[in-house]
Design a protein around this motif. Structure first.
Motif, PDB file in Angstrom:
ATOM      1  N   VAL A   8     -45.624   7.483 -32.814  1.00 20.26           N
ATOM      2  CA  VAL A   8     -45.904   7.791 -34.223  1.00 20.26           C
ATOM      3  C   VAL A   8     -46.307   9.262 -34.383  1.00 20.26           C
ATOM      4  O   VAL A   8     -45.917   9.912 -35.366  1.00 20.26           O
ATOM      5  CB  VAL A   8     -46.948   6.829 -34.840  1.00 20.26           C
ATOM      6  CG1 VAL A   8     -48.360   7.149 -34.434  1.00 20.26           C
ATOM      7  CG2 VAL A   8     -46.845   6.809 -36.353  1.00 20.26           C
ATOM      8  N   VAL A   9     -47.035   9.817 -33.433  1.00 21.05           N
ATOM      9  CA  VAL A   9     -47.394  11.239 -33.511  1.00 21.05           C
ATOM     10  C   VAL A   9     -46.131  12.097 -33.396  1.00 21.05           C
ATOM     11  O   VAL A   9     -45.938  13.044 -34.159  1.00 21.05           O
ATOM     12  CB  VAL A   9     -48.439  11.615 -32.437  1.00 21.05           C
ATOM     13  CG1 VAL A   9     -48.638  13.120 -32.371  1.00 21.05           C
ATOM     14  CG2 VAL A   9     -49.758  10.911 -32.717  1.00 21.05           C
ATOM     15  N   SER A  10     -45.248  11.741 -32.466  1.00 19.60           N
ATOM     16  CA  SER A  10     -43.980  12.471 -32.335  1.00 19.60           C
ATOM     17  C   SER A  10     -43.153  12.366 -33.602  1.00 19.60           C
ATOM     18  O   SER A  10     -42.586  13.360 -34.072  1.00 19.60           O
ATOM     19  CB  SER A  10     -43.174  11.922 -31.156  1.00 19.60           C
ATOM     20  OG  SER A  10     -43.796  12.230 -29.943  1.00 19.60           O
ATOM     21  N   ASN A  11     -43.060  11.159 -34.162  1.00 23.50           N
ATOM     22  CA  ASN A  11     -42.309  10.972 -35.403  1.00 23.50           C
ATOM     23  C   ASN A  11     -42.890  11.816 -36.536  1.00 23.50           C
ATOM     24  O   ASN A  11     -42.155  12.411 -37.324  1.00 23.50           O
ATOM     25  CB  ASN A  11     -42.303   9.502 -35.822  1.00 23.50           C
ATOM     26  CG  ASN A  11     -41.374   8.665 -34.997  1.00 23.50           C
ATOM     27  OD1 ASN A  11     -40.543   9.167 -34.259  1.00 23.50           O
ATOM     28  ND2 ASN A  11     -41.521   7.356 -35.096  1.00 23.50           N
ATOM     29  N   TYR A  12     -44.206  11.856 -36.611  1.00 21.71           N
ATOM     30  CA  TYR A  12     -44.869  12.657 -37.646  1.00 21.71           C
ATOM     31  C   TYR A  12     -44.435  14.120 -37.558  1.00 21.71           C
ATOM     32  O   TYR A  12     -44.030  14.716 -38.552  1.00 21.71           O
ATOM     33  CB  TYR A  12     -46.388  12.535 -37.521  1.00 21.71           C
ATOM     34  CG  TYR A  12     -47.146  13.486 -38.404  1.00 21.71           C
ATOM     35  CD1 TYR A  12     -47.223  13.263 -39.784  1.00 21.71           C
ATOM     36  CD2 TYR A  12     -47.775  14.611 -37.884  1.00 21.71           C
ATOM     37  CE1 TYR A  12     -47.904  14.142 -40.611  1.00 21.71           C
ATOM     38  CE2 TYR A  12     -48.464  15.488 -38.700  1.00 21.71           C
ATOM     39  CZ  TYR A  12     -48.531  15.252 -40.061  1.00 21.71           C
ATOM     40  OH  TYR A  12     -49.201  16.117 -40.878  1.00 21.71           O
ATOM     41  N   PHE A  13     -44.497  14.684 -36.351  1.00 22.13           N
ATOM     42  CA  PHE A  13     -44.104  16.084 -36.197  1.00 22.13           C
ATOM     43  C   PHE A  13     -42.608  16.286 -36.433  1.00 22.13           C
ATOM     44  O   PHE A  13     -42.196  17.321 -36.960  1.00 22.13           O
ATOM     45  CB  PHE A  13     -44.540  16.632 -34.837  1.00 22.13           C
ATOM     46  CG  PHE A  13     -46.009  16.928 -34.795  1.00 22.13           C
ATOM     47  CD1 PHE A  13     -46.528  17.993 -35.509  1.00 22.13           C
ATOM     48  CD2 PHE A  13     -46.873  16.120 -34.086  1.00 22.13           C
ATOM     49  CE1 PHE A  13     -47.891  18.268 -35.508  1.00 22.13           C
ATOM     50  CE2 PHE A  13     -48.238  16.380 -34.068  1.00 22.13           C
ATOM     51  CZ  PHE A  13     -48.747  17.456 -34.780  1.00 22.13           C
ATOM     52  N   GLN A  14     -41.793  15.314 -36.067  1.00 20.94           N
ATOM     53  CA  GLN A  14     -40.355  15.404 -36.355  1.00 20.94           C
ATOM     54  C   GLN A  14     -40.126  15.453 -37.867  1.00 20.94           C
ATOM     55  O   GLN A  14     -39.301  16.219 -38.352  1.00 20.94           O
ATOM     56  CB  GLN A  14     -39.608  14.215 -35.756  1.00 20.94           C
ATOM     57  CG  GLN A  14     -39.428  14.258 -34.266  1.00 20.94           C
ATOM     58  CD  GLN A  14     -38.549  15.397 -33.795  1.00 20.94           C
ATOM     59  OE1 GLN A  14     -38.936  16.143 -32.923  1.00 20.94           O
ATOM     60  NE2 GLN A  14     -37.384  15.542 -34.369  1.00 20.94           N
ATOM     61  N   PHE A  15     -40.856  14.613 -38.603  1.00 21.52           N
ATOM     62  CA  PHE A  15     -40.698  14.578 -40.055  1.00 21.52           C
ATOM     63  C   PHE A  15     -41.251  15.832 -40.719  1.00 21.52           C
ATOM     64  O   PHE A  15     -40.613  16.412 -41.597  1.00 21.52           O
ATOM     65  CB  PHE A  15     -41.415  13.346 -40.638  1.00 21.52           C
ATOM     66  CG  PHE A  15     -40.554  12.131 -40.766  1.00 21.52           C
ATOM     67  CD1 PHE A  15     -40.175  11.657 -42.009  1.00 21.52           C
ATOM     68  CD2 PHE A  15     -40.121  11.442 -39.652  1.00 21.52           C
ATOM     69  CE1 PHE A  15     -39.385  10.535 -42.143  1.00 21.52           C
ATOM     70  CE2 PHE A  15     -39.327  10.314 -39.755  1.00 21.52           C
ATOM     71  CZ  PHE A  15     -38.955   9.866 -41.012  1.00 21.52           C
ATOM     72  N   GLY A  25     -33.033  12.158 -45.893  1.00 24.86           N
ATOM     73  CA  GLY A  25     -33.342  11.895 -47.294  1.00 24.86           C
ATOM     74  C   GLY A  25     -34.679  11.216 -47.502  1.00 24.86           C
ATOM     75  O   GLY A  25     -34.862  10.481 -48.461  1.00 24.86           O
ATOM     76  N   ASP A  26     -35.630  11.446 -46.589  1.00 22.87           N
ATOM     77  CA  ASP A  26     -36.940  10.813 -46.680  1.00 22.87           C
ATOM     78  C   ASP A  26     -38.016  11.834 -46.300  1.00 22.87           C
ATOM     79  O   ASP A  26     -38.764  11.632 -45.348  1.00 22.87           O
ATOM     80  CB  ASP A  26     -36.985   9.594 -45.744  1.00 22.87           C
ATOM     81  CG  ASP A  26     -38.228   8.741 -45.931  1.00 22.87           C
ATOM     82  OD1 ASP A  26     -38.927   8.917 -46.952  1.00 22.87           O
ATOM     83  OD2 ASP A  26     -38.519   7.918 -45.060  1.00 22.87           O
ATOM     84  N   ALA A  27     -38.061  12.937 -47.031  1.00 25.54           N
ATOM     85  CA  ALA A  27     -39.008  14.011 -46.724  1.00 25.54           C
ATOM     86  C   ALA A  27     -40.441  13.494 -46.819  1.00 25.54           C
ATOM     87  O   ALA A  27     -40.763  12.656 -47.658  1.00 25.54           O
ATOM     88  CB  ALA A  27     -38.801  15.174 -47.681  1.00 25.54           C
ATOM     89  N   PHE A  28     -41.287  14.004 -45.947  1.00 26.88           N
ATOM     90  CA  PHE A  28     -42.696  13.604 -45.918  1.00 26.88           C
ATOM     91  C   PHE A  28     -43.531  14.849 -45.742  1.00 26.88           C
ATOM     92  O   PHE A  28     -43.252  15.681 -44.882  1.00 26.88           O
ATOM     93  CB  PHE A  28     -42.951  12.628 -44.769  1.00 26.88           C
ATOM     94  CG  PHE A  28     -44.370  12.134 -44.726  1.00 26.88           C
ATOM     95  CD1 PHE A  28     -44.750  11.068 -45.518  1.00 26.88           C
ATOM     96  CD2 PHE A  28     -45.312  12.761 -43.934  1.00 26.88           C
ATOM     97  CE1 PHE A  28     -46.065  10.632 -45.504  1.00 26.88           C
ATOM     98  CE2 PHE A  28     -46.620  12.334 -43.918  1.00 26.88           C
ATOM     99  CZ  PHE A  28     -47.002  11.257 -44.697  1.00 26.88           C
ATOM    100  N   ALA A  29     -44.602  14.981 -46.543  1.00 29.28           N
ATOM    101  CA  ALA A  29     -45.441  16.177 -46.469  1.00 29.28           C
ATOM    102  C   ALA A  29     -46.922  15.838 -46.376  1.00 29.28           C
ATOM    103  O   ALA A  29     -47.764  16.706 -46.547  1.00 29.28           O
ATOM    104  CB  ALA A  29     -45.186  17.058 -47.691  1.00 29.28           C
ATOM    105  N   GLY A  30     -47.259  14.582 -46.093  1.00 29.25           N
ATOM    106  CA  GLY A  30     -48.658  14.176 -46.046  1.00 29.25           C
ATOM    107  C   GLY A  30     -49.298  14.389 -44.683  1.00 29.25           C
ATOM    108  O   GLY A  30     -48.740  15.024 -43.792  1.00 29.25           O
ATOM    109  N   SER A  31     -50.473  13.827 -44.526  1.00 29.29           N
ATOM    110  CA  SER A  31     -51.227  13.937 -43.282  1.00 29.29           C
ATOM    111  C   SER A  31     -50.753  12.879 -42.275  1.00 29.29           C
ATOM    112  O   SER A  31     -50.036  11.936 -42.632  1.00 29.29           O
ATOM    113  CB  SER A  31     -52.719  13.726 -43.559  1.00 29.29           C
ATOM    114  OG  SER A  31     -52.953  12.375 -43.939  1.00 29.29           O
TER     115      SER A  31
END
Length: 70
Positions: A8-15, A25-31
């Motif tokens: 999940v940490v890796s996915n977060y940084f990928q996003f 098509g699923d941009a994410f800018a949160g914490s």
């Protein structure tokens, strides 16, 4: 199997840092805390995938055994 917390940490940084979310098509800018509940790449989605994978772990073996020449 990779630790879901690490995934999940890796996915977060990928996003967030590498633009994977924008590409699909699923941009994410949160914490990171908010990402834990995101639909894609979240802890829940990873655990769901691992559970599907575990339930079907015999599928590759069954596939290979029906295609192996005796």
């Amino acid at each position: 199997m990779r630790d879901p917390r690490d995934v999940v940490v890796s996915n977060y940084f990928q996003f967030v840092k590498r633009g994977d979310g924008e590409r699909i098509g699923d941009a994410f800018a949160g914490s990171l805390s908010e990402f834990l509940h995101h639909d894609r790449g979240s802890l829940k989605s990873i655990v769901t995938f691992y559970n599907v994978w575990a339930r079907n772990r015999a599928v590759p073996k069954a596939f290979m055994s029906c295609h192996t020449k005796s």
